[in-house]
Design an enzyme around this catalytic site. Structure first.
Site, PDB file in Angstrom:
ATOM      1  N   GLU A  34       0.860  -1.198   0.000  1.00 43.73           N
ATOM      2  CA  GLU A  34       0.000   0.000   0.000  1.00 43.73           C
ATOM      3  C   GLU A  34       0.891   1.240   0.000  1.00 43.73           C
ATOM      4  OE1 GLU A  34      -3.286   1.127  -0.140  1.00 43.73           O
ATOM      5  OE2 GLU A  34      -2.340   3.090   0.136  1.00 43.73           O
ATOM      6  N   GLN A  35       0.591   2.160  -0.904  1.00 43.95           N
ATOM      7  CA  GLN A  35       1.441   3.356  -1.021  1.00 43.95           C
ATOM      8  C   GLN A  35       1.344   4.283   0.200  1.00 43.95           C
ATOM      9  OE1 GLN A  35       0.181   5.460  -4.525  1.00 43.95           O
ATOM     10  NE2 GLN A  35      -1.815   5.984  -3.694  1.00 43.95           N
ATOM     11  N   ARG A 107     -16.688   4.287   7.130  1.00 40.41           N
ATOM     12  CA  ARG A 107     -15.616   3.595   6.416  1.00 40.41           C
ATOM     13  C   ARG A 107     -14.430   3.266   7.328  1.00 40.41           C
ATOM     14  NH1 ARG A 107     -15.385   4.404   0.554  1.00 40.41           N
ATOM     15  NH2 ARG A 107     -17.446   5.071  -0.005  1.00 40.41           N
ATOM     16  N   TYR A 219     -27.557   8.831   6.158  1.00 41.28           N
ATOM     17  CA  TYR A 219     -27.849   7.635   6.957  1.00 41.28           C
ATOM     18  C   TYR A 219     -26.977   7.643   8.208  1.00 41.28           C
ATOM     19  CZ  TYR A 219     -23.951   5.937   3.998  1.00 41.28           C
ATOM     20  OH  TYR A 219     -22.774   5.805   3.305  1.00 41.28           O
ATOM     21  N   ASP A 296     -12.169  -0.918  -7.989  1.00 39.64           N
ATOM     22  CA  ASP A 296     -12.214   0.301  -8.805  1.00 39.64           C
ATOM     23  C   ASP A 296     -11.130   0.323  -9.883  1.00 39.64           C
ATOM     24  OD1 ASP A 296     -14.356   1.248  -7.397  1.00 39.64           O
ATOM     25  OD2 ASP A 296     -13.382   3.099  -6.707  1.00 39.64           O
TER      26      ASP A 296
END
Ligand SMILES: Cc1cc2nc3c(=O)[nH]c(=O)nc-3n(C[C@H](O)[C@H](O)[C@H](O)COP(=O)(O)OP(=O)(O)OC[C@H]3O[C@@H](n4cnc5c(N)ncnc54)[C@H](O)[C@@H]3O)c2cc1C
Length: 392
Positions: A34-35, A107, A219, A296
């Protein structure tokens, strides 16, 4: 576990982290590069539909997620006047219908649960501050070149999974250098303490307000203590990135024609962060050798079906299933790509259609609202059986 079972994953977003977990269940070792120097989630809330929660539950994560989630009872679709157009039942009806719950979560909480599960797995290595720059395929698999603060390092594996997101470098390296397509929409996000809001915004529902060139989604997250607010407006501002500050007065202007309750919600946050929305036209990537794409990086979609993350989670489940079934790595990767193509294409198209439908006004908006009301919530939910009823 032998290096001959190591699979390298570029990117520790929702897709890359979930893939690391599914792959170890299929008997592989995963090395996630992971960068970013730290795992920090951009964005606030995320809706996890049953097709995604089923995979997370199969990974044994349901009990760890439950303290952080809210299971909305319904999606309430509202006209900008404040009139309820239709109420789509979720909660117990959705869980019964699909055998898995519909959840909303912050998240950061989802990422923390995935990261904790990864930290506990002896078969997963997560290397932060490690940016994948290139790769070379050879007879033993793949050598990945990555850059760290100390210099470059090589990582060996039998396969490389490019889960490096919308702006994927590896996608370019695999032959598609075209930039993502700007949707002429920006999403503005904020999180507000629930205690400061009117009761209707504290209910366990997902609210979706439709209006002219603008719509609003809200929400509860953090077990109901906070409310995630996302406002989407037609816009020409298209700088990449996740956290540009947005001027509250600009947004307020865009919602002037909405009902006072919606305007009151928009007026609440002192700080908004905005990002421009992009997708790519559905296109079948045809990677060669022991390399593939996930999430993505391969099928970015607009957020109007709330499925980008869910599709990345599904990808992770199917990828592991294919690799678990076939010892021939390359054949397994091609089987995974084939298995995913039609479904993700449909989700990409539906999301783009919603982008247009949500912002209709005048006679077309009236026709949309009348059709939705006539359809009713139960039948509307059934229309999503193809999406939420998915099983690996
Ligand atoms: C407004 C909005 C609302 C949304 N709401 C929902 C929703 O409700 N439900 C839903 O399912 N989805 C939703 N989505 C979509 C969802 O957020 C994305 O589809 C999902 O986060 C994609 O995950 P990913 O792992 O594929 O990519 P990312 O999350 O983008 O992760 C990619 C990772 O790769 C890293 N990386 C990039 N390049 C490199 C490199 N060269 N080397 C190493 N690491 C690299 C990045 O730092 C990043 O950590 C929404 C999106 C938006 C914009």
């Amino acid at each position: 576990m032998a290096r001959s079972r190591s699979i390298i994953i570029a990117g520790a977003g929702i897709g890359g982290l979930t893939a690391a977990l599914t792959l170890t269940r299929a008997g592989y070792r995963a090395v996630v590069l992971e960068q970013a120097a730290r795992l920090e989630e951009a964005g606030a809330g995320i809706q996890l539909s049953p097709n995604a929660t089923r995979v997370l539950a199969e990974l044994g994560l349901a009990d760890r997620l439950r303290p952080h989630v809210v299971a909305p009872e319904a999606i309430r679709i509202m006209a900008r006047s404040g009139r309820e157009i239709v109420r789509v039942p979720l909660g117990a009806s959705a869980e019964q219908r699909y055998g898995a719950p519909y959840w909303v979560i912050h998240r950061a909480d989802l990422q923390a649960v995935l990261a904790a599960a990864i930290a506990q797995s002896p078969d997963i290595t997560l290397r932060l501050g490690t940016r994948v720059e290139d790769f070379a395929v050879h007879q033993h698999g793949v050598t990945v070149q990555a850059r760290t603060i100390e210099g470059t390092r090589d990582e060996q594996g039998i396969a490389l999974i490019a889960a490096d997101g919308l702006w994927s470098t590896l996608r370019g390296r695999l032959g598609d250098r075209r930039a993502p397509r700007f949707a002429q929409r920006t999403a503005w996000r904020a999180v507000v303490p629930a205690a400061r809001l009117m009761p209707e915004f504290r209910e366990p529902v997902t609210g979706l307000w439709l209006g002219r060139n603008a719509h609003l989604v809200h929400y509860p997250v953090k077990g109901g203590r906070e409310v995630n607010v996302v406002a989407i407006v037609r816009d020409d501002w298209n700088e990449p990135g996740w956290s540009a500050p947005g001027k509250p007065e600009d947004l307020r202007r865009r919602f002037e024609s909405f009902a006072p309750t919606a305007r009151a919600l928009i007026a609440m946050p002192e700080r908004w962060q905005k990002w421009a929305l992009f997708d790519r036209p559905p296109r079948r990537m045809r990677p060669q050798g022991p390399v593939t794409l996930l999430g993505d990086a391969t099928h970015p979609m607009l957020p109007f079906l709330a499925q980008g993350g869910a599709m990345a989670i599904e990808d992770a489940a199917v990828l592991a299933q294919c690799l678990g079934r076939d010892e021939d790595t390359e054949r397994a990767l091609r089987a995974y790509e084939h298995a995913r193509h039609r479904r993700v294409t449909r989700a990409q198209r539906e999301a783009r259609r919603n982008s247009w439908r949500y912002h209709l006004s005048g006679p077309l908006g009236f026709a949309r609202d009348t059709a939705l009301a006539a359809l009713g919530g139960d039948r509307m939910l059934r229309r999503y059986d193809w999406l939420y009823g998915w099983k690996v």
